[in-house]
Scaffold this motif. Structure first.
Motif, short mmCIF file in Angstrom:
data_model
loop_
_atom_site.label_atom_id
_atom_site.label_comp_id
_atom_site.label_asym_id
_atom_site.label_seq_id
_atom_site.Cartn_x
_atom_site.Cartn_y
_atom_site.Cartn_z
N MET A 105 -2.70 8.29 -0.81
CA MET A 105 -2.28 8.54 0.57
C MET A 105 -2.10 7.21 1.30
O MET A 105 -2.98 6.35 1.26
N LYS A 106 -0.96 7.05 1.95
CA LYS A 106 -0.70 5.85 2.73
C LYS A 106 -1.46 5.90 4.05
O LYS A 106 -1.76 6.97 4.56
N ILE A 107 -1.72 4.71 4.60
CA ILE A 107 -2.43 4.63 5.87
C ILE A 107 -1.69 3.70 6.82
O ILE A 107 -1.44 2.54 6.52
N GLY A 108 -1.32 4.27 7.97
CA GLY A 108 -0.63 3.50 9.00
C GLY A 108 -1.48 3.37 10.25
O GLY A 108 -2.57 3.94 10.34
N SER A 117 0.92 0.90 6.17
CA SER A 117 2.19 1.45 5.69
C SER A 117 3.20 1.62 6.81
O SER A 117 4.41 1.47 6.58
N SER A 118 2.74 1.99 8.00
CA SER A 118 3.65 2.30 9.10
C SER A 118 3.04 1.93 10.44
O SER A 118 1.82 1.83 10.57
N ILE A 157 -1.77 8.29 10.05
CA ILE A 157 -1.58 7.19 10.99
C ILE A 157 -2.67 7.28 12.05
O ILE A 157 -2.80 8.29 12.74
N VAL A 183 2.69 13.96 7.43
CA VAL A 183 2.03 12.84 8.10
C VAL A 183 0.97 13.39 9.06
O VAL A 183 1.27 14.23 9.91
N ARG A 208 7.58 15.68 3.40
CA ARG A 208 6.69 14.57 3.71
C ARG A 208 5.74 15.04 4.81
O ARG A 208 6.17 15.58 5.82
N ASP A 253 0.73 12.97 2.85
CA ASP A 253 1.27 11.74 2.28
C ASP A 253 0.82 10.49 3.01
O ASP A 253 0.76 9.40 2.42
N GLU A 254 0.51 10.64 4.30
CA GLU A 254 0.16 9.47 5.11
C GLU A 254 -0.66 9.92 6.30
O GLU A 254 -0.45 11.01 6.84
#
Length: 284
Positions: free
Chosen positions: A1-4, A32-33, A265, A206, A204, A262-263
């Motif tokens: 998992m991406k982390i923004g 990531s974002s 934030i 988030v 996707r 997926d992410e």
């Protein structure tokens, strides 16, 4: 998992000059974002301005509005503005869209708070038309340069129409600022809508969560002030999801990872640039 990490553009009375440095530091740290929160009738920084400033201060990190209240804008103007931000960033922008629930955000004559869903469906057609280089009514030229791409769209919201828009128009869904166990149902609805529409793969997904390290009391006050037009029970739900410190942040990461998003934030509750490094030390 991406982390923004979010930009502090809607922390009350924030100093807008912090945005480029915040964005640069987030990119260097490896997030990531960069995300923005959208509201008009509030003493913060417009999300389009924050995203443009972040685009100019960075070169690789993703940019996403989570979410922008697009029905407050004349559609052709917003489509051109968004295309410009995306182009300046080198095609790093994802446009996260929501309707909002505060009537006072609708300040443009003829674009009031009624009929926003129907208006958004029309506006989405306009965005795509502008980005494809088609000439708007009454215009002698296209509004954007040749080669402008269709900016990826994502949608927030809890109404059935929000999930239908994910499947018809978008690449995914942005969850609400609530505890993970409450957001799970919304993510499942987005997946179901996607599957029922015959879309290939998966949407996707988030997640967003507020966080604060240095001054939890002030951070909570800032978030509650931002949501002050909501009913007290709604504010209490949002408040309960604020991650105050390392343990709560790690818990949120685990919970959303288990939900298969997926992410995530993390949106700042303070406009304190040291919060970027503090978060990076915990999650990256």
């Amino acid at each position: 998992m991406k982390i923004g990490v979010g930009l502090p553009n809607q922390v009350r009375e924030m100093d807008p000059s912090i945005i480029p440095a915040w964005a640069s530091q987030a990119e260097t740290a490896g997030f990531s974002s960069l995300g923005t929160v959208g509201r008009i009738a509030y003493p913060g920084l417009m999300d389009t301005v924050a995203l443009a400033a972040a685009a100019g201060a960075t070169s690789t990190i993703g940019l996403i509005s989570n979410v922008m209240l697009t029905p407050v804008w004349p559609a052709e103007l917003l489509a051109k503005e968004v295309a410009g931000i995306d182009a300046v960033s080198g095609n790093r922008l994802t446009l996260g869209i929501g309707l909002g629930s505060r009537p006072d955000d609708y300040v443009v004559d003829g674009r009031g708070p009624r009929g926003t869903g129907k208006r958004l469906d029309h506006d989405l057609e306009v965005y795509r038309s502008v980005w494809r280089g088609e000439t708007a009514d009454g215009a002698s030229n296209p509004l954007v340069p040749t080669g402008t791409r269709e900016v990826p769209l994502m949608f927030g919201g809890m109404a059935p129409a929000s999930f239908e828009r994910v499947a018809r128009w978008g690449e995914g869904y942005i969850g609400p600022s609530v505890p993970a166990e409450m957001a799970a149902q919304a993510f499942d609805a987005a997946r179901s809508s996607w599957k029922n529409a015959g879309r290939e793969g998966s949407p996707r997904l988030v997640a967003i969560a507020y966080y604060v390290f240095s001054d939890a009391e002030q951070g909570r006050a800032n978030v509650r002030n931002y949501y002050s037009s909501a009913d007290e029970p709604v504010m209490d739900i949002v408040d309960s999801a604020i991650c105050t410190g390392p343990d709560a942040i790690r818990s949120a990461v685990r919970a959303y990872s288990e939900l298969g998003v997926d992410e995530i934030i993390f949106n700042p509750a303070l406009a304190d640039i040291d919060e970027v490094a503090r978060l990076a030390d915990i999650v990256l």
